[in-house]
Design a protein around this motif. Structure first.
Motif, PDB file in Angstrom:
ATOM      1  N   GLY A 318       0.704  -1.279   0.216  1.00  0.00           N
ATOM      2  CA  GLY A 318      -0.130  -0.260   0.010  1.00  0.00           C
ATOM      3  C   GLY A 318       0.915   1.245  -0.032  1.00  0.00           C
ATOM      4  N   SER A 319       1.839   1.278   0.575  1.00  0.00           N
ATOM      5  CA  SER A 319       3.012   2.375   0.811  1.00  0.00           C
ATOM      6  C   SER A 319       3.806   2.527  -0.283  1.00  0.00           C
ATOM      7  CB  SER A 319       3.483   2.408   2.157  1.00  0.00           C
ATOM      8  OG  SER A 319       4.207   1.366   2.189  1.00  0.00           O
ATOM      9  N   ASN A 320       4.122   1.226  -1.004  1.00  0.00           N
ATOM     10  CA  ASN A 320       4.863   1.286  -2.116  1.00  0.00           C
ATOM     11  C   ASN A 320       4.236   0.775  -3.407  1.00  0.00           C
ATOM     12  OD1 ASN A 320       7.802   2.093  -0.905  1.00  0.00           O
ATOM     13  ND2 ASN A 320       6.872   0.277   0.321  1.00  0.00           N
ATOM     14  N   PRO A 321       3.234   1.629  -4.176  1.00  0.00           N
ATOM     15  CA  PRO A 321       2.505   0.970  -5.333  1.00  0.00           C
ATOM     16  C   PRO A 321       3.648   1.049  -6.409  1.00  0.00           C
ATOM     17  CG  PRO A 321       2.497   3.278  -4.980  1.00  0.00           C
ATOM     18  CD  PRO A 321       3.120   3.035  -3.955  1.00  0.00           C
ATOM     19  N   VAL A 322       3.215   0.009  -7.635  1.00  0.00           N
ATOM     20  CA  VAL A 322       3.685  -0.065  -8.696  1.00  0.00           C
ATOM     21  C   VAL A 322       4.193   1.229  -9.518  1.00  0.00           C
ATOM     22  CG1 VAL A 322       3.872  -1.204 -10.958  1.00  0.00           C
ATOM     23  CG2 VAL A 322       2.944  -2.288  -9.110  1.00  0.00           C
ATOM     24  N   LYS A 323       5.547   1.492  -9.822  1.00  0.00           N
ATOM     25  CA  LYS A 323       6.053   2.832 -10.293  1.00  0.00           C
ATOM     26  C   LYS A 323       6.514   2.457 -11.866  1.00  0.00           C
ATOM     27  CE  LYS A 323       7.716   4.327  -5.797  1.00  0.00           C
ATOM     28  NZ  LYS A 323       9.070   4.844  -5.132  1.00  0.00           N
ATOM     29  N   TYR A 324       6.671   1.293 -12.310  1.00  0.00           N
ATOM     30  CA  TYR A 324       7.062   1.157 -13.718  1.00  0.00           C
ATOM     31  C   TYR A 324       6.287  -0.060 -14.338  1.00  0.00           C
ATOM     32  CZ  TYR A 324      11.343   3.034 -11.238  1.00  0.00           C
ATOM     33  OH  TYR A 324      11.882   3.843 -10.208  1.00  0.00           O
ATOM     34  N   LYS A 325       6.156   0.178 -15.652  1.00  0.00           N
ATOM     35  CA  LYS A 325       5.591  -0.607 -16.406  1.00  0.00           C
ATOM     36  C   LYS A 325       6.272  -2.207 -16.646  1.00  0.00           C
ATOM     37  CE  LYS A 325       3.065   2.632 -19.139  1.00  0.00           C
ATOM     38  NZ  LYS A 325       2.730   3.280 -20.549  1.00  0.00           N
ATOM     39  N   CYS A 326       5.776  -2.954 -16.759  1.00  0.00           N
ATOM     40  CA  CYS A 326       6.344  -4.449 -17.325  1.00  0.00           C
ATOM     41  C   CYS A 326       6.434  -4.395 -18.943  1.00  0.00           C
ATOM     42  CB  CYS A 326       5.427  -5.709 -16.757  1.00  0.00           C
ATOM     43  SG  CYS A 326       6.136  -7.078 -16.907  1.00  0.00           S
ATOM     44  N   MET A 327       7.584  -5.022 -19.224  1.00  0.00           N
ATOM     45  CA  MET A 327       7.841  -5.089 -20.557  1.00  0.00           C
ATOM     46  C   MET A 327       9.209  -5.959 -20.911  1.00  0.00           C
ATOM     47  SD  MET A 327       9.469  -1.302 -22.101  1.00  0.00           S
ATOM     48  CE  MET A 327       7.934  -0.696 -21.558  1.00  0.00           C
ATOM     49  N   THR A 328       9.239  -6.283 -22.102  1.00  0.00           N
ATOM     50  CA  THR A 328      10.397  -7.194 -22.372  1.00  0.00           C
ATOM     51  C   THR A 328      11.766  -6.277 -22.343  1.00  0.00           C
ATOM     52  OG1 THR A 328      10.494  -7.387 -24.634  1.00  0.00           O
ATOM     53  CG2 THR A 328       9.175  -8.857 -23.513  1.00  0.00           C
ATOM     54  N   PHE A 329      12.915  -6.852 -22.087  1.00  0.00           N
ATOM     55  CA  PHE A 329      14.260  -6.131 -22.379  1.00  0.00           C
ATOM     56  C   PHE A 329      14.437  -5.565 -23.720  1.00  0.00           C
ATOM     57  CE2 PHE A 329      19.035  -5.926 -22.258  1.00  0.00           C
ATOM     58  CZ  PHE A 329      19.015  -4.424 -21.997  1.00  0.00           C
ATOM     59  N   ASN A 330      13.907  -6.812 -24.710  1.00  0.00           N
ATOM     60  CA  ASN A 330      14.070  -6.353 -26.082  1.00  0.00           C
ATOM     61  C   ASN A 330      13.167  -5.195 -26.558  1.00  0.00           C
ATOM     62  OD1 ASN A 330      15.605  -8.528 -26.893  1.00  0.00           O
ATOM     63  ND2 ASN A 330      14.024  -9.840 -27.722  1.00  0.00           N
ATOM     64  N   GLU A 331      11.942  -4.897 -26.046  1.00  0.00           N
ATOM     65  CA  GLU A 331      11.149  -3.642 -26.241  1.00  0.00           C
ATOM     66  C   GLU A 331      11.704  -2.611 -25.715  1.00  0.00           C
ATOM     67  OE1 GLU A 331       6.757  -6.199 -26.012  1.00  0.00           O
ATOM     68  OE2 GLU A 331       7.710  -5.172 -24.244  1.00  0.00           O
ATOM     69  N   TYR A 332      12.436  -2.684 -24.720  1.00  0.00           N
ATOM     70  CA  TYR A 332      12.824  -1.392 -23.842  1.00  0.00           C
ATOM     71  C   TYR A 332      14.196  -0.885 -24.876  1.00  0.00           C
ATOM     72  CZ  TYR A 332      14.596   1.481 -20.104  1.00  0.00           C
ATOM     73  OH  TYR A 332      14.829   2.626 -19.362  1.00  0.00           O
ATOM     74  N   ARG A 333      15.058  -1.906 -25.061  1.00  0.00           N
ATOM     75  CA  ARG A 333      16.136  -1.349 -25.639  1.00  0.00           C
ATOM     76  C   ARG A 333      15.861  -0.856 -27.094  1.00  0.00           C
ATOM     77  NH1 ARG A 333      20.331  -6.316 -24.960  1.00  0.00           N
ATOM     78  NH2 ARG A 333      18.860  -8.185 -25.565  1.00  0.00           N
ATOM     79  N   MET A 334      15.118  -1.708 -27.847  1.00  0.00           N
ATOM     80  CA  MET A 334      14.675  -1.311 -29.273  1.00  0.00           C
ATOM     81  C   MET A 334      14.274   0.170 -29.448  1.00  0.00           C
ATOM     82  SD  MET A 334      14.904  -2.751 -32.242  1.00  0.00           S
ATOM     83  CE  MET A 334      15.019  -4.232 -31.996  1.00  0.00           C
ATOM     84  N   PHE A 335      13.638   0.430 -28.359  1.00  0.00           N
ATOM     85  CA  PHE A 335      12.934   1.773 -28.281  1.00  0.00           C
ATOM     86  C   PHE A 335      14.081   2.757 -28.206  1.00  0.00           C
ATOM     87  CE2 PHE A 335      11.615   5.500 -25.874  1.00  0.00           C
ATOM     88  CZ  PHE A 335      10.810   6.225 -26.820  1.00  0.00           C
ATOM     89  N   ILE A 336      15.095   2.543 -27.360  1.00  0.00           N
ATOM     90  CA  ILE A 336      16.432   3.375 -27.169  1.00  0.00           C
ATOM     91  C   ILE A 336      17.138   3.587 -28.293  1.00  0.00           C
ATOM     92  CG2 ILE A 336      18.418   3.676 -25.802  1.00  0.00           C
ATOM     93  CD1 ILE A 336      17.199   2.510 -23.485  1.00  0.00           C
ATOM     94  N   ARG A 337      17.245   2.170 -29.063  1.00  0.00           N
ATOM     95  CA  ARG A 337      18.192   2.442 -30.342  1.00  0.00           C
ATOM     96  C   ARG A 337      17.601   3.176 -31.075  1.00  0.00           C
ATOM     97  NH1 ARG A 337      19.095  -4.292 -30.936  1.00  0.00           N
ATOM     98  NH2 ARG A 337      20.553  -4.535 -29.611  1.00  0.00           N
ATOM     99  N   THR A 338      16.415   3.455 -31.334  1.00  0.00           N
ATOM    100  CA  THR A 338      15.712   4.022 -32.251  1.00  0.00           C
ATOM    101  C   THR A 338      15.693   5.639 -32.126  1.00  0.00           C
ATOM    102  OG1 THR A 338      13.439   3.576 -31.505  1.00  0.00           O
ATOM    103  CG2 THR A 338      14.319   2.281 -33.418  1.00  0.00           C
ATOM    104  N   THR A 339      15.957   5.990 -30.788  1.00  0.00           N
ATOM    105  CA  THR A 339      15.731   7.436 -30.262  1.00  0.00           C
ATOM    106  C   THR A 339      16.808   8.106 -29.976  1.00  0.00           C
ATOM    107  OG1 THR A 339      15.019   6.587 -28.096  1.00  0.00           O
ATOM    108  CG2 THR A 339      13.360   7.110 -29.929  1.00  0.00           C
ATOM    109  N   GLY A 340      17.960   6.973 -29.659  1.00  0.00           N
ATOM    110  CA  GLY A 340      19.304   7.596 -29.206  1.00  0.00           C
ATOM    111  C   GLY A 340      19.276   7.826 -27.433  1.00  0.00           C
ATOM    112  N   LEU A 341      20.498   8.354 -27.020  1.00  0.00           N
ATOM    113  CA  LEU A 341      20.540   8.463 -25.518  1.00  0.00           C
ATOM    114  C   LEU A 341      20.214   9.709 -25.182  1.00  0.00           C
ATOM    115  CD1 LEU A 341      24.597   7.390 -25.194  1.00  0.00           C
ATOM    116  CD2 LEU A 341      22.587   6.089 -24.899  1.00  0.00           C
ATOM    117  N   LYS A 342      19.220   9.789 -23.987  1.00  0.00           N
ATOM    118  CA  LYS A 342      18.592  10.901 -23.503  1.00  0.00           C
ATOM    119  C   LYS A 342      18.546  10.936 -22.247  1.00  0.00           C
ATOM    120  CE  LYS A 342      15.995  11.741 -27.544  1.00  0.00           C
ATOM    121  NZ  LYS A 342      14.757  11.851 -28.270  1.00  0.00           N
TER     122      LYS A 342
END
Length: 347
Positions: A318-342
């Motif tokens: 109750g005091s620590n709700p979910v802060k992040y979405k669940c996704m695969t690491f492939n999905e996460y880094r594919m997005f980074i590859r197409t947008t660059g370091l930010k």
């Protein structure tokens, strides 16, 4: 000015017996067509240029800036303390470093001076080869393998003729597994929790990158690597005796001073996600200089690309709700590859 790089990626860690598992691609089905030409930064620097090519000059607002706390130091931890009467104190030091810094240096980590020096030596000798020899290992717009200069991607290269690098990777991976266990236990999770969340012994990802930062004639106009947090799990870095890495601490930057035989450890975005923000991935950057070249060997320990990653259920209440979405690491880094370091905008 992006560093010259040679890189590889292995889909799994080493077995408990220490035998390396076969290299295989994580992204054979998802290779991206990169529109930009491959830049041979090392060759440009070796021409003795006095001014940066316009391609590498950053806009004024993106150039190295911000107050540097030269007197501040990231934590230095003696990992051998996990195996003696200092275990409780060492576990506390690791916990504090993960919560307050996301970065620390390790000594007495189990990798010998001889092995560290051998890794540095074989890496240095590769970058000293004539360009035509390095080009035999070049990456291209359709792969993430080999010698090149692009960032924001996850290259890979099979070190078939570099047994020293395989031994070096084996040692670094064992350090990663030790740290994953320590981090899990500090969160009152089972010792193998984070390792299993990464995919277990069979499927944890391991990637290697060797960065070479040549002397830069105008270091105030560019970066070695832009400010960013690592998208993966745990990063193990060995640098030479030339400073350049800086870590963000609030509104300031803290230089990571070379310590003999020390490994630099930093937490990536996937650890922040899995721990629901208890441990933080931290923004860092690499600056260049006009007098000395800098080199680093970087090991990335990552979740299996196809495994869903999200906050540990035991850390949610109750005091620590979910802060992040669940996704695969492939999905996460594919997005980074197409947008660059930010910076840390992704997590």
């Amino acid at each position: 000015m992006a560093p010259a790089q040679v890189s590889c990626c292995d889909s799994s860690l080493f077995s408990s017996a220490g035998a390396p598992r076969p290299f295989r691609s994580l992204f054979d089905k998802d290779r991206i067509e990169w529109p930009e030409p491959i830049q041979r930064v090392q060759s440009i620097a070796e021409r003795g240029i006095k001014h940066l090519p316009p391609t590498y000059v950053r806009p004024v607002e993106e150039r190295p800036s911000g107050h540097v706390l030269a007197e501040e130091k990231i934590p230095l931890i003696d990992l051998s303390g996990l195996d003696n009467e200092r275990r409780e104190k060492t576990m506390e030091e690791i916990s504090n470093a993960c919560k307050q810094w996301g970065f620390f240096q390790l000594i007495n980590h189990g990798m010998s001076t001889e092995l560290l020096n051998a890794g540095r030596d074989v890496s240095r000798r590769f970058f000293q080869l004539p360009l035509e020899e390095k080009q035999k290992h070049a990456n291209d717009p359709k792969t993430y393998v080999g010698y090149g200069s692009r960032t924001g991607e996850l290259p890979r290269l099979e070190f078939k003729t570099m047994p020293v690098m395989k031994e070096y990777c084996n040692g670094a991976v064992q350090v990663c597994r030790t740290l994953l266990s320590a981090l899990s236990q500090n969160l009152d999770l089972p010792p193998k929790y984070l390792e299993q969340a990464f995919g277990g012994e069979e499927d944890i990802g391991m990637c290697v990158r060797v960065n070479y930062h040549p002397v830069c004639p105008q270091p105030d106009l560019t970066f070695g690597l832009s400010p960013h947090s690592d998208p993966g799990g745990i990063t193990i870095l060995l640098q030479n005796d030339v400073s350049g890495l800086q870590v963000r601490k609030g509104d300031y930057w803290v230089p990571v001073r070379p310590v003999p035989d020390a490994l630099i450890v930093n937490l990536g975005d996937q650890i922040e996600i899995l721990t629901n923000g208890i441990y933080k991935s931290v923004e860092h950057r690499s600056i260049v200089n006009d007098t000395n070249e800098r080199m680093s060997i970087v090991i990335f320990c990552n979740p299996c690309g196809e495994k869903k990653v999200g906050p540990a259920k035991d850390l949610i209440d109750g005091s620590n709700p979910v802060k992040y979405k669940c996704m695969t690491f492939n999905e996460y880094r594919m997005f980074i590859r197409t947008t660059g370091l930010k910076g840390k905008s992704y997590v």
